[in-house]
Write a protein that holds these residues in place. Structure first.
Motif, PDB file in Angstrom:
ATOM      1  N   PHE A  35       0.744  -1.091   0.114  1.00  0.00           N
ATOM      2  CA  PHE A  35      -0.179  -0.045  -0.076  1.00  0.00           C
ATOM      3  C   PHE A  35       1.034   1.193  -0.164  1.00  0.00           C
ATOM      4  O   PHE A  35       1.866   1.442   0.866  1.00  0.00           O
ATOM      5  CB  PHE A  35      -0.840   0.034   1.348  1.00  0.00           C
ATOM      6  N   ASN A  37       0.753   5.272   0.777  1.00  0.00           N
ATOM      7  CA  ASN A  37      -0.086   6.071   1.006  1.00  0.00           C
ATOM      8  C   ASN A  37       0.034   7.650   0.397  1.00  0.00           C
ATOM      9  O   ASN A  37       0.725   7.629  -0.395  1.00  0.00           O
ATOM     10  CB  ASN A  37      -0.100   6.516   2.807  1.00  0.00           C
ATOM     11  N   HIS A  38      -0.517   8.552   0.916  1.00  0.00           N
ATOM     12  CA  HIS A  38      -0.661   9.830   0.179  1.00  0.00           C
ATOM     13  C   HIS A  38       0.593  10.626   0.507  1.00  0.00           C
ATOM     14  O   HIS A  38       0.936  11.621  -0.358  1.00  0.00           O
ATOM     15  CB  HIS A  38      -1.934  10.637   0.473  1.00  0.00           C
ATOM     16  N   GLN A  41       4.674   6.754   1.062  1.00  0.00           N
ATOM     17  CA  GLN A  41       5.368   5.887   1.990  1.00  0.00           C
ATOM     18  C   GLN A  41       4.592   4.215   1.407  1.00  0.00           C
ATOM     19  O   GLN A  41       3.539   4.268   1.344  1.00  0.00           O
ATOM     20  CB  GLN A  41       4.888   5.945   3.455  1.00  0.00           C
ATOM     21  N   LEU A  43       3.440   0.881   2.645  1.00  0.00           N
ATOM     22  CA  LEU A  43       3.227   0.272   3.836  1.00  0.00           C
ATOM     23  C   LEU A  43       2.647  -1.114   3.688  1.00  0.00           C
ATOM     24  O   LEU A  43       2.113  -1.713   2.702  1.00  0.00           O
ATOM     25  CB  LEU A  43       2.043   0.922   4.629  1.00  0.00           C
ATOM     26  N   ASP A  48      -0.631  -0.805   8.092  1.00  0.00           N
ATOM     27  CA  ASP A  48      -1.867  -0.347   7.763  1.00  0.00           C
ATOM     28  C   ASP A  48      -2.888  -0.514   8.975  1.00  0.00           C
ATOM     29  O   ASP A  48      -3.449   0.386   9.252  1.00  0.00           O
ATOM     30  CB  ASP A  48      -2.418  -1.037   6.539  1.00  0.00           C
ATOM     31  N   TYR A  99      -8.437   6.659  -4.012  1.00  0.00           N
ATOM     32  CA  TYR A  99      -7.751   5.115  -3.599  1.00  0.00           C
ATOM     33  C   TYR A  99      -8.036   4.471  -4.760  1.00  0.00           C
ATOM     34  O   TYR A  99      -9.155   4.162  -5.519  1.00  0.00           O
ATOM     35  CB  TYR A  99      -8.662   4.727  -2.610  1.00  0.00           C
ATOM     36  N   HIS A 116      -3.122   2.385  -3.317  1.00  0.00           N
ATOM     37  CA  HIS A 116      -2.685   3.712  -3.297  1.00  0.00           C
ATOM     38  C   HIS A 116      -3.483   4.545  -3.041  1.00  0.00           C
ATOM     39  O   HIS A 116      -4.821   4.606  -3.484  1.00  0.00           O
ATOM     40  CB  HIS A 116      -2.093   4.011  -4.946  1.00  0.00           C
ATOM     41  N   CYS A 117      -3.217   5.672  -2.378  1.00  0.00           N
ATOM     42  CA  CYS A 117      -3.787   6.736  -1.919  1.00  0.00           C
ATOM     43  C   CYS A 117      -3.245   7.911  -2.421  1.00  0.00           C
ATOM     44  O   CYS A 117      -2.081   8.485  -2.388  1.00  0.00           O
ATOM     45  CB  CYS A 117      -4.215   6.752  -0.494  1.00  0.00           C
ATOM     46  N   SER A 119      -3.959  12.524  -2.680  1.00  0.00           N
ATOM     47  CA  SER A 119      -4.781  13.582  -2.063  1.00  0.00           C
ATOM     48  C   SER A 119      -5.281  14.313  -3.439  1.00  0.00           C
ATOM     49  O   SER A 119      -4.168  14.557  -4.479  1.00  0.00           O
ATOM     50  CB  SER A 119      -3.976  14.488  -1.131  1.00  0.00           C
TER      51      SER A 119
END
Length: 121
Positions: A35, A37-38, A41, A43, A48, A99, A116-117, A119
């Motif tokens: 994963f 993140n925004h 990073q 994870l 998570d 996402y 994947h996230c 913003s």
């Protein structure tokens, strides 16, 4: 596997995230999750889930604004834009995020294998 099933599983995930239900998150997320993140990073599943377990991440609202689904044999790709509210390490979260998740049907279960996230605000 069909689109309706994926929509249901996305809703199970949304509910688990809102309630920090680590047992349900553990069931939905593959052990070998990757994963991003925004913050960019990478994870693991444990990292998570630990954010929820520790109370560092508290999500108070996830409103789905748009969702697209692609079915690919034993995989499903979802892209979901949400309005998200909550806190992370007591810092407020309030914005739109997108996402991308890859769900895989393995051993009779659907699991998130990648996510994947980003913003959007």
């Amino acid at each position: 596997m069909n689109e309706s099933t994926i929509i249901d599983y996305e809703e199970f995930l949304r509910t688990a995230m809102l309630s920090s239900n680590v047992e349900m998150l553990d069931e939905l997320i593959a052990d070998d999750l990757i994963f991003v993140n925004h913050f960019g990073q990478i994870l693991s599943k444990e990292a998570d889930i630990e954010a929820h377990r520790s109370g560092n991440l508290k999500i108070t609202g996830i409103d789905v604004l748009e969702q697209r689904i692609r079915l690919l044999n034993t995989l499903a790709l979802t892209v979901t834009r949400v309005a998200l509210t909550g806190t992370f390490e007591e810092e407020p979260i309030n914005g739109e995020f997108c996402y991308t998740r890859v769900w895989e049907y393995r051993n009779g279960e659907l699991k998130i294998i990648s996510g994947h996230c980003s913003s959007t605000t």
